[in-house]
Write a protein that holds these residues in place. Structure first.
Motif, short mmCIF file in Angstrom:
data_model
loop_
_atom_site.label_atom_id
_atom_site.label_comp_id
_atom_site.label_asym_id
_atom_site.label_seq_id
_atom_site.Cartn_x
_atom_site.Cartn_y
_atom_site.Cartn_z
N ALA A 1 0.83 -1.21 0.00
CA ALA A 1 0.00 0.00 0.00
C ALA A 1 0.86 1.26 0.00
CB ALA A 1 -0.92 0.00 1.22
N PHE A 2 0.27 2.36 -0.43
CA PHE A 2 0.92 3.66 -0.30
C PHE A 2 0.73 4.19 1.12
CE2 PHE A 2 0.28 3.60 -4.93
CZ PHE A 2 1.54 4.00 -5.36
N ALA A 3 1.66 5.02 1.56
CA ALA A 3 1.52 5.69 2.85
C ALA A 3 0.44 6.77 2.75
CB ALA A 3 2.85 6.30 3.27
N GLN B 1 6.95 -4.70 -2.83
CA GLN B 1 6.51 -5.99 -3.36
C GLN B 1 6.24 -6.93 -2.20
OE1 GLN B 1 9.01 -7.80 -6.34
NE2 GLN B 1 8.31 -9.86 -5.80
N GLY B 2 5.14 -7.68 -2.29
CA GLY B 2 4.81 -8.63 -1.25
C GLY B 2 5.49 -9.97 -1.47
N TYR B 3 4.98 -10.99 -0.79
CA TYR B 3 5.55 -12.32 -0.91
C TYR B 3 5.20 -12.94 -2.27
CZ TYR B 3 6.38 -12.04 4.12
OH TYR B 3 6.82 -11.66 5.36
N SER C 1 4.83 -8.87 6.94
CA SER C 1 4.85 -8.37 5.57
C SER C 1 6.27 -8.01 5.19
CB SER C 1 3.93 -7.14 5.43
OG SER C 1 4.49 -6.03 6.09
N THR C 2 6.48 -7.73 3.92
CA THR C 2 7.81 -7.37 3.45
C THR C 2 8.17 -5.93 3.79
OG1 THR C 2 6.88 -6.78 1.30
CG2 THR C 2 7.72 -9.03 1.56
N ALA C 3 7.19 -5.14 4.23
CA ALA C 3 7.44 -3.72 4.51
C ALA C 3 7.43 -3.40 5.99
CB ALA C 3 6.39 -2.86 3.81
N SER C 4 6.93 -4.32 6.82
CA SER C 4 6.79 -4.03 8.24
C SER C 4 7.06 -5.30 9.04
CB SER C 4 5.38 -3.50 8.55
OG SER C 4 5.16 -3.43 9.94
N ASP D 1 -2.70 -3.30 6.36
CA ASP D 1 -1.89 -3.58 5.18
C ASP D 1 -0.42 -3.69 5.57
OD1 ASP D 1 -0.89 -0.97 5.44
OD2 ASP D 1 -2.27 -0.14 3.96
N ASP D 2 0.46 -3.72 4.58
CA ASP D 2 1.87 -3.92 4.87
C ASP D 2 2.53 -2.71 5.52
OD1 ASP D 2 1.58 -2.47 2.48
OD2 ASP D 2 3.60 -3.06 1.81
N ARG D 3 1.82 -1.58 5.57
CA ARG D 3 2.34 -0.39 6.24
C ARG D 3 1.55 -0.05 7.50
NH1 ARG D 3 4.26 3.94 1.59
NH2 ARG D 3 6.08 2.76 0.88
N ASP D 4 0.87 -1.05 8.01
CA ASP D 4 0.13 -0.93 9.27
C ASP D 4 -1.04 0.04 9.21
OD1 ASP D 4 1.78 -2.81 10.47
OD2 ASP D 4 3.20 -1.31 11.20
N ASN D 5 -1.61 0.21 8.02
CA ASN D 5 -2.82 1.00 7.89
C ASN D 5 -4.03 0.07 7.84
OD1 ASN D 5 -1.60 3.68 7.54
ND2 ASN D 5 -0.84 2.87 5.60
N LEU D 6 -5.13 0.49 8.43
CA LEU D 6 -6.34 -0.32 8.40
C LEU D 6 -6.82 -0.48 6.97
CD1 LEU D 6 -8.35 1.14 11.43
CD2 LEU D 6 -7.29 -1.12 11.29
#
Length: 288
Positions: free
Chosen positions: A34-36, A52-54, A138-141, A170-175
């Motif tokens: 996701a975008f921030a 990029q995810g898994y 996730s790959t981002a967090s 999401d991968d940036r800890d946003n709902l």
């Protein structure tokens, strides 16, 4: 006869999975992050990029079965035995597909995200975790999320699960907007699930309170779920994004005749793979 029988048999695969065709020997998928949040504009646009995810690889396997008919059996078929054979083969083909599709849920709490059939790896997920797991990252967090519990099916546990799914990030800890709208359960829990979503008054209560769950969820009962206690809540629209079934070769029925032996051969063949590319569409309860 084969096609008619096959199409008459109900199936859950089409309802739950994103059934699609494949053009190569395998399919690769990778979730996109996701975008921030958007910052205040101060004269210059702030640019961002997604992670990029898994990686997930679907490798198609072949499945086939056939039967033979001798010429004299065809000539002397007094009991319509021949007509039963293509119908029986159609039942076998549909049952095979349904059984394998159900393994995604039957094995949701075990393994490392890999699905293998008779030594052939159908799905390889680089996250290396089961579908329903308490240690998803996730790959981002580095944040850890869970989509599994142990609560028996009840009105209370359904609501608690709905709230937990609303907290998926999401991968940036946003709902993210997860809206569970389907309860999936084995035949043993059908009555309990039906009462939860179909009773106008509050379930198992003498008060005249309205039932919050009335008409809120669809119900899917699958006889191929091997555990009689486990159940799942699903966001069906998200499932169609991440729960995949690839038909490399859709089911075929064909025949051949042997001139020398006077035997006709009939066979069914298909080639497919299946699995999941992300977990955020489901919450599974492994009930002891």
């Amino acid at each position: 006869m084969f096609t008619e029988q096959y199409n008459q048999i109900p199936e859950m695969r089409q309802m739950l999975f994103n059934v699609q065709t494949a053009d190569s020997s395998y399919e690769k998928d990778s979730s996109v992050g996701a975008f921030a949040d958007m910052p205040v504009f101060t004269g210059t646009i702030s640019y961002d990029d997604v992670f990029q995810g898994y990686d997930v690889t679907y490798t198609h396997a072949e499945f086939a079965k056939g039967f033979k008919i001798e010429r004299k059996l065809y000539d002397d078929d007094l009991y319509n035995v021949i007509s039963r054979k293509p119908r029986g083969l159609a039942i076998s083909a549909k049952r095979t597909q349904e059984k394998y599709a159900a393994t995604v849920f039957a094995n949701a709490f075990t393994g490392t995200g890999t699905i293998s059939i008779d030594g052939t790896t159908i799905l390889n997920n680089s996250e290396a975790l089961s579908l329903c797991n308490s240690s998803h990252t996730s790959t981002a967090s580095a944040s850890v999320q869970s989509n599994t519990g142990t609560s028996a099916l009840s009105a209370t546990s359904v609501e608690a699960t709905r709230i937990l799914m609303a907290g998926y990030k999401d991968d940036r800890d946003n709902l993210i907007s997860v809206q569970p709208d389907l309860i999936l359960c084995p035949r043993n829990l059908e009555e309990t699930a039906w009462e939860i979503i179909s009773t106008k008054g509050k379930v198992d209560s003498a008060e005249n309170n309205a039932n919050f769950h009335y008409g809120k969820y669809k119900l899917a009962v699958w006889d191929y779920l091997s555990d009689s206690n486990n159940w799942f809540m699903i966001d069906s629209s998200m499932a169609k994004m991440f729960l995949n079934w690839y038909d490399r070769i859709p089911l075929e029925f064909f025949q051949d005749k042997s001139f020398d032996t006077l035997i006709a051969k009939y066979a069914a063949y298909c080639r497919f793979s299946f699995g999941f590319s992300d977990w955020r569409w489901v919450f599974g309860m492994q009930v002891s």
